[in-house]
Design a protein around this motif. Structure first.
Motif, PDB file in Angstrom:
ATOM      1  N   PRO A 102       6.387 -30.577 -65.678  1.00 50.42           N
ATOM      2  CA  PRO A 102       7.560 -30.938 -64.890  1.00 50.42           C
ATOM      3  C   PRO A 102       7.179 -31.434 -63.496  1.00 50.42           C
ATOM      4  O   PRO A 102       6.224 -30.935 -62.906  1.00 50.42           O
ATOM      5  N   ILE A 103       7.893 -32.424 -63.027  1.00 51.00           N
ATOM      6  CA  ILE A 103       7.626 -32.956 -61.689  1.00 51.00           C
ATOM      7  C   ILE A 103       8.877 -32.734 -60.835  1.00 51.00           C
ATOM      8  O   ILE A 103       9.963 -33.203 -61.168  1.00 51.00           O
ATOM      9  N   LEU A 104       8.704 -31.986 -59.772  1.00 60.49           N
ATOM     10  CA  LEU A 104       9.837 -31.694 -58.889  1.00 60.49           C
ATOM     11  C   LEU A 104       9.779 -32.573 -57.658  1.00 60.49           C
ATOM     12  O   LEU A 104       8.720 -33.032 -57.260  1.00 60.49           O
ATOM     13  N   ARG A 105      10.952 -32.738 -57.050  1.00 57.73           N
ATOM     14  CA  ARG A 105      10.967 -33.502 -55.825  1.00 57.73           C
ATOM     15  C   ARG A 105      11.346 -32.586 -54.670  1.00 57.73           C
ATOM     16  O   ARG A 105      12.317 -31.837 -54.730  1.00 57.73           O
ATOM     17  N   GLN A 106      10.553 -32.674 -53.618  1.00 52.99           N
ATOM     18  CA  GLN A 106      10.813 -31.826 -52.439  1.00 52.99           C
ATOM     19  C   GLN A 106      10.695 -32.739 -51.232  1.00 52.99           C
ATOM     20  O   GLN A 106       9.602 -33.130 -50.830  1.00 52.99           O
ATOM     21  N   GLY A 107      11.841 -33.128 -50.678  1.00 54.69           N
ATOM     22  CA  GLY A 107      11.812 -34.076 -49.561  1.00 54.69           C
ATOM     23  C   GLY A 107      11.101 -35.350 -49.978  1.00 54.69           C
ATOM     24  O   GLY A 107      11.359 -35.888 -51.058  1.00 54.69           O
ATOM     25  N   PRO A 108      10.168 -35.792 -49.144  1.00 59.08           N
ATOM     26  CA  PRO A 108       9.469 -37.030 -49.484  1.00 59.08           C
ATOM     27  C   PRO A 108       8.301 -36.813 -50.450  1.00 59.08           C
ATOM     28  O   PRO A 108       7.517 -37.731 -50.689  1.00 59.08           O
ATOM     29  N   TYR A 109       8.163 -35.593 -50.954  1.00 60.49           N
ATOM     30  CA  TYR A 109       7.001 -35.293 -51.782  1.00 60.49           C
ATOM     31  C   TYR A 109       7.376 -34.978 -53.220  1.00 60.49           C
ATOM     32  O   TYR A 109       8.470 -34.506 -53.499  1.00 60.49           O
ATOM     33  N   LEU A 110       6.391 -35.247 -54.090  1.00 61.38           N
ATOM     34  CA  LEU A 110       6.526 -34.846 -55.494  1.00 61.38           C
ATOM     35  C   LEU A 110       5.599 -33.666 -55.748  1.00 61.38           C
ATOM     36  O   LEU A 110       4.470 -33.638 -55.246  1.00 61.38           O
TER      37      LEU A 110
ATOM     38  N   ASP B 223      10.650 -43.384 -56.429  1.00 50.68           N
ATOM     39  CA  ASP B 223      11.345 -42.485 -55.512  1.00 50.68           C
ATOM     40  C   ASP B 223      10.898 -42.644 -54.066  1.00 50.68           C
ATOM     41  O   ASP B 223      11.297 -41.879 -53.195  1.00 50.68           O
ATOM     42  N   ARG B 224      10.032 -43.616 -53.831  1.00 47.94           N
ATOM     43  CA  ARG B 224       9.489 -43.793 -52.484  1.00 47.94           C
ATOM     44  C   ARG B 224       8.862 -42.516 -51.947  1.00 47.94           C
ATOM     45  O   ARG B 224       8.995 -42.190 -50.770  1.00 47.94           O
ATOM     46  N   ALA B 225       8.198 -41.790 -52.851  1.00 45.92           N
ATOM     47  CA  ALA B 225       7.555 -40.551 -52.407  1.00 45.92           C
ATOM     48  C   ALA B 225       6.351 -40.881 -51.529  1.00 45.92           C
ATOM     49  O   ALA B 225       5.660 -41.877 -51.749  1.00 45.92           O
ATOM     50  N   LYS B 226       6.168 -40.068 -50.495  1.00 46.36           N
ATOM     51  CA  LYS B 226       5.051 -40.298 -49.575  1.00 46.36           C
ATOM     52  C   LYS B 226       3.813 -39.507 -49.971  1.00 46.36           C
ATOM     53  O   LYS B 226       2.709 -39.787 -49.504  1.00 46.36           O
TER      54      LYS B 226
ATOM     55  N   ALA C 261       1.042 -43.688 -51.520  1.00 53.59           N
ATOM     56  CA  ALA C 261       1.241 -42.263 -51.260  1.00 53.59           C
ATOM     57  C   ALA C 261      -0.102 -41.529 -51.322  1.00 53.59           C
ATOM     58  O   ALA C 261      -1.101 -42.075 -51.774  1.00 53.59           O
ATOM     59  N   MET C 262      -0.065 -40.288 -50.860  1.00 53.93           N
ATOM     60  CA  MET C 262      -1.299 -39.505 -50.815  1.00 53.93           C
ATOM     61  C   MET C 262      -1.205 -38.337 -51.790  1.00 53.93           C
ATOM     62  O   MET C 262      -0.150 -37.730 -51.950  1.00 53.93           O
ATOM     63  N   THR C 263      -2.330 -38.018 -52.425  1.00 51.85           N
ATOM     64  CA  THR C 263      -2.357 -36.904 -53.369  1.00 51.85           C
ATOM     65  C   THR C 263      -3.153 -35.747 -52.785  1.00 51.85           C
ATOM     66  O   THR C 263      -4.216 -35.961 -52.202  1.00 51.85           O
ATOM     67  N   VAL C 264      -2.625 -34.548 -52.913  1.00 50.22           N
ATOM     68  CA  VAL C 264      -3.388 -33.369 -52.529  1.00 50.22           C
ATOM     69  C   VAL C 264      -3.470 -32.449 -53.744  1.00 50.22           C
ATOM     70  O   VAL C 264      -2.452 -32.108 -54.349  1.00 50.22           O
ATOM     71  N   LEU C 265      -4.701 -32.086 -54.062  1.00 46.34           N
ATOM     72  CA  LEU C 265      -4.939 -31.198 -55.196  1.00 46.34           C
ATOM     73  C   LEU C 265      -4.971 -29.771 -54.657  1.00 46.34           C
ATOM     74  O   LEU C 265      -5.761 -29.457 -53.768  1.00 46.34           O
ATOM     75  N   VAL C 266      -4.089 -28.909 -55.145  1.00 47.83           N
ATOM     76  CA  VAL C 266      -4.035 -27.566 -54.566  1.00 47.83           C
ATOM     77  C   VAL C 266      -4.263 -26.484 -55.619  1.00 47.83           C
ATOM     78  O   VAL C 266      -3.967 -26.661 -56.798  1.00 47.83           O
ATOM     79  N   GLY C 267      -4.845 -25.373 -55.145  1.00 49.55           N
ATOM     80  CA  GLY C 267      -4.906 -24.173 -55.964  1.00 49.55           C
ATOM     81  C   GLY C 267      -6.106 -24.058 -56.880  1.00 49.55           C
ATOM     82  O   GLY C 267      -6.086 -23.250 -57.809  1.00 49.55           O
TER      83      GLY C 267
ATOM     84  N   ASP D 286      -0.381 -24.909 -47.834  1.00 44.10           N
ATOM     85  CA  ASP D 286      -1.411 -25.675 -47.123  1.00 44.10           C
ATOM     86  C   ASP D 286      -1.370 -27.139 -47.523  1.00 44.10           C
ATOM     87  O   ASP D 286      -1.566 -28.038 -46.691  1.00 44.10           O
ATOM     88  N   GLY D 287      -1.143 -27.358 -48.795  1.00 45.91           N
ATOM     89  CA  GLY D 287      -1.096 -28.739 -49.280  1.00 45.91           C
ATOM     90  C   GLY D 287       0.044 -29.510 -48.615  1.00 45.91           C
ATOM     91  O   GLY D 287      -0.121 -30.661 -48.206  1.00 45.91           O
ATOM     92  N   MET D 288       1.178 -28.833 -48.488  1.00 46.74           N
ATOM     93  CA  MET D 288       2.338 -29.444 -47.831  1.00 46.74           C
ATOM     94  C   MET D 288       1.996 -29.778 -46.379  1.00 46.74           C
ATOM     95  O   MET D 288       2.341 -30.847 -45.873  1.00 46.74           O
ATOM     96  N   ALA D 289       1.290 -28.833 -45.717  1.00 47.53           N
ATOM     97  CA  ALA D 289       0.902 -29.060 -44.323  1.00 47.53           C
ATOM     98  C   ALA D 289      -0.029 -30.263 -44.220  1.00 47.53           C
ATOM     99  O   ALA D 289       0.092 -31.083 -43.307  1.00 47.53           O
ATOM    100  N   THR D 290      -0.928 -30.365 -45.168  1.00 48.21           N
ATOM    101  CA  THR D 290      -1.856 -31.501 -45.177  1.00 48.21           C
ATOM    102  C   THR D 290      -1.084 -32.817 -45.297  1.00 48.21           C
ATOM    103  O   THR D 290      -1.349 -33.784 -44.578  1.00 48.21           O
ATOM    104  N   LEU D 291      -0.104 -32.825 -46.198  1.00 46.96           N
ATOM    105  CA  LEU D 291       0.704 -34.043 -46.377  1.00 46.96           C
ATOM    106  C   LEU D 291       1.496 -34.353 -45.106  1.00 46.96           C
ATOM    107  O   LEU D 291       1.566 -35.501 -44.668  1.00 46.96           O
ATOM    108  N   ASP D 292       2.085 -33.301 -44.501  1.00 55.37           N
ATOM    109  CA  ASP D 292       2.846 -33.479 -43.262  1.00 55.37           C
ATOM    110  C   ASP D 292       1.991 -34.175 -42.206  1.00 55.37           C
ATOM    111  O   ASP D 292       2.407 -35.148 -41.582  1.00 55.37           O
TER     112      ASP D 292
END
Lengths: 125, 304
Positions: free
Chosen positions: A4-12, A39-42, A74-80, A109-115
């Motif tokens: 599943p892919i969720l959307r959270q603000g400008p992020y997937l 979705d113009r995700a960042k 867009a930028m990808t962050v691999l987390v966890g 942390d991943g969200m912070a990195t994207l921010d």
């Protein structure tokens, strides 16, 4: 098993809940790439916290997904990635494949990195 | 240390020490009993005329004990029994010499003195039978060289054991993973890095990254004297694994020698952030973490 892919603000956010087959990885990549444009995700957060194995196919696919997503703006962050998984990947020589992808400890942390990246505040590394 | 019977047999064969030699040596028994004390007295007079001897035998009681042991040693040479007990006894003597710190050259000097003194006395005793003297001396030479070989082995064995123990002590040094600030781990590495230690270090560090939510890891290798391809690979693996968990690694304390070695070996640390010393590493980490903490979204340039 589809991821599943969720959307959270400008992020997937895609959370891989359990070990998935090779074709599921490919499908996940395709889904993410199309959503990024649509979705113009960042940014994309790929959460692999629940995986206890990342094999060479997964590593290669992840690298491909991240590259493709970058081309889509867009930028990808691999987390966890877990300690055991990280260690095993290094032992198997797979770490280099992920050299181009940003990593973070967890979703927070991943969200912070994207921010930071989206706001352009941090240009280190 | 132990020498197997097969090994002893091999050594004897190499020295061409056989039953005829045993016979020749047994014929010397009478003379040996006669000569033992005067030869040993002469040797200790000789030894005590050198500083090394004086230093060693300040204690007169010790000197007497050693002399008595030497007499026994001397008489053992001609008993005709050169089996396991003999070898054991020789090894023990060597071990004692090594333990009391008798230099190898003094040990060798002793064998040399005995051989010279004994051959002189043999020529005097058997003036009319030079061939008998020659064969006796040859047999004696073989046996004494067997002894020397065993004595040297004990010296070498002891030193090797010391080296092994020290190596283990060095590689058993714990490598602590220290939290220096929130999000910043410091790993000072001292001594040798071998595969098992590198593995342990990496596992420990990865767990610590998760437990402390570390974002920066400083690997300080000031205490690592030598870096070769293997060690460098270990370090690179540790860094890659840390990065997979979202932590940045800074390596500090590369000495000029280590840096040169890495370049000469052609090891590419291009992807690794290296800095001169720990202070710079901490500064850099702080700068990095400062940005981490800034979630206001306001861009701020680094101070430098």
């Amino acid at each position: 098993m589809a991821v599943p892919i969720l959307r959270q603000g400008p992020y997937l956010i895609a959370t891989v809940m359990a070990a998935i087959e090779d074709h599921d990885w490919q499908r996940l990549g395709a889904d993410l790439v199309s959503l990024t444009g649509g979705d113009r995700a960042k940014g994309v957060l790929l959460d692999v916290t629940n995986l206890d194995v990342l094999d060479s196919f997964a590593a290669r696919t992840l690298a491909t997904i991240a590259q493709t997503i970058r081309l889509r703006g867009a930028m990808t962050v691999l987390v966890g990635i877990q300690p055991e998984v990280a260690f095993a990947m290094v032992q198997l020589g797979l770490a280099g494949r992920l050299a181009g992808i940003a990593t973070a400890l967890d979703l927070v942390d991943g969200m912070a990195t994207l921010d930071r990246s989206v706001h352009g505040a941090w240009r280190h590394g | 240390m132990g020498v197997t019977p097969e090994e002893v047999a091999e050594r004897k064969a190499f020295l061409e020490f056989d039953d005829r030699d045993v016979g020749h040596l047994q014929e010397l028994t009478g003379l040996a009993q006669q000569y033992a004390v005067p030869v040993i007295e002469a040797f200790y007079r000789h030894l005590l005329s050198f500083p090394v001897g004086q230093e060693f035998f300040e204690d007169r009681a010790l000197l007497e004990r050693v002399k008595q042991a030497q007499v026994r040693y001397f008489l053992d040479l001609t008993t005709g029994d050169y089996g396991p007990d003999y070898v054991e006894n020789r090894l023990r003597i060597g071990a004692v010499h090594e333990r009391i710190g008798l230099p190898v050259d003094a040990d060798l000097g002793m064998y040399n003195f005995y051989l010279r003194d004994v051959s002189k006395r043999l020529f005097e005793a058997w003036r009319d039978k030079p061939e008998r003297v020659l064969t006796a001396i040859q047999s004696l030479l073989k046996l004494v060289f067997l002894d020397i070989g065993l004595a040297l082995d004990t010296y070498i064995d002891h030193r090797e054991r010391t080296i092994r123990l020290q190596q283990r002590a060095i590689s058993d040094l714990p490598t602590p993973v220290l939290q220096l600030r929130e999000g910043l781990l410091l790993v000072p590495i001292v001594g040798l890095i071998d595969s098992s230690r590198a593995r342990q270090l990496t596992e420990q560090l990865l767990q610590a990254i998760r437990a402390n939510r570390a974002k920066v890891v400083v690997l300080d290798i000031t205490g690592v004297q030598a870096v070769d391809t293997k060690v460098a690979n270990h370090l690179v693996q540790t860094m890659e694994a840390s990065r997979l968990m979202g932590a940045n690694v800074i390596v500090s304390g590369l000495s000029p020698e280590v840096a040169q070695t890495l370049v000469v070996l052609g090891i590419d640390l291009g992807n690794v952030r290296t800095v001169g010393d720990l202070q710079v590493a901490i500064d850099e980490a702080d700068r990095f973490l400062g940005y981490q903490a800034d979630r206001s979204g306001v861009a701020r340039q680094p101070e430098s």
